[in-house]
Enzyme design. Structure first.
Site, PDB file in Angstrom:
ATOM      1  N   THR A   1      -4.703  30.339   1.899  1.00 15.81           N
ATOM      2  CA  THR A   1      -5.282  31.163   0.828  1.00 15.81           C
ATOM      3  C   THR A   1      -6.632  31.727   1.250  1.00 15.81           C
ATOM      4  O   THR A   1      -6.920  32.906   1.019  1.00 15.81           O
ATOM      5  CB  THR A   1      -5.414  30.358  -0.475  1.00 15.81           C
ATOM      6  OG1 THR A   1      -4.103  29.919  -0.861  1.00 15.81           O
ATOM      7  CG2 THR A   1      -6.016  31.194  -1.588  1.00 15.81           C
ATOM      8  N   CYS A   2      -7.446  30.902   1.880  1.00 15.38           N
ATOM      9  CA  CYS A   2      -8.777  31.348   2.313  1.00 15.38           C
ATOM     10  C   CYS A   2      -8.670  32.485   3.320  1.00 15.38           C
ATOM     11  O   CYS A   2      -9.358  33.497   3.210  1.00 15.38           O
ATOM     12  CB  CYS A   2      -9.551  30.182   2.923  1.00 15.38           C
ATOM     13  SG  CYS A   2      -9.639  28.728   1.851  1.00 15.38           S
ATOM     14  N   HIS A   3      -7.800  32.312   4.292  1.00 11.98           N
ATOM     15  CA  HIS A   3      -7.672  33.260   5.401  1.00 11.98           C
ATOM     16  C   HIS A   3      -6.932  34.540   4.997  1.00 11.98           C
ATOM     17  O   HIS A   3      -7.357  35.638   5.372  1.00 11.98           O
ATOM     18  CB  HIS A   3      -6.941  32.574   6.561  1.00 11.98           C
ATOM     19  CG  HIS A   3      -6.900  33.382   7.805  1.00 11.98           C
ATOM     20  ND1 HIS A   3      -7.966  33.449   8.684  1.00 11.98           N
ATOM     21  CD2 HIS A   3      -5.932  34.173   8.333  1.00 11.98           C
ATOM     22  CE1 HIS A   3      -7.657  34.228   9.699  1.00 11.98           C
ATOM     23  NE2 HIS A   3      -6.432  34.687   9.509  1.00 11.98           N
TER      24      HIS A   3
END
Length: 167
Positions: A47-49
């Site tokens: 999700t972050c990337h």
């Protein structure tokens, strides 16, 4: 949980300075600006990337128009990993990576989580802080596995609604 009006915790955050890790209190990083400090569970995590940082990059012009002058991304990863991650994303925006390797900063805010059962150890939750002149003006916190409250659209809506209350 409201942090509004509170100073930043004194726990140090790490960054790379001339290629070397260096610790400094968060207030030194975010001192004189209207900054957005985005805490993500980890560099290179899905999700972050794939979603969070690209969404911030796409929203950067609108965030600037709303008065954000600096953008920071913090995770439990070390300063070298943070720099490598942000470099690999090639977002095209000025974003500085900060490391909270033992989640002490997140813990001081009451925003640490234990992801040991997933092999990730102690780290910060997904949250964003709006910081003005060293004071926390607003906090957005996502529930585990969510990316709603810290989505740039949510932040921009809040900034537009509260523009008159900001210095």
């Amino acid at each position: 949980m409201s942090h509004s009006g509170h100073p930043l915790p004194s726990q140090p955050l790490w960054s790379l300075v001339d290629g070397q890790p260096q610790a400094a209190p968060a207030a030194e990083h975010l001192a004189q600006h209207r900054s957005l400090l985005v805490s993500v569970p980890g560099a290179f995590t899905p999700t972050c990337h794939n979603r969070h940082l690209p969404a911030l990059a796409a929203a950067w012009p609108d965030l600037q128009a709303a008065g954000i002058t600096q953008l920071f991304c913090m995770a439990a990863n070390d300063a070298f990993v943070m720099q490598a991650w942000l470099t690999s994303l090639d977002l095209g925006i000025p974003i500085q990576g900060l490391s909270d390797p033992d989640a002490q900063f997140a813990e001081a805010l009451g925003l640490a989580s234990d992801a040991s059962q997933r092999g990730m150890g102690k780290r910060g939750k997904r949250f964003c802080l709006l910081v003005e002149q060293g004071l926390i003006r607003h906090t957005w916190i996502d529930e585990p596995g969510q990316f709603v409250q810290t989505h740039p659209d949510t932040i921009l809506q809040w900034l537009q609604t509260h523009q008159n209350q900001l210095t």
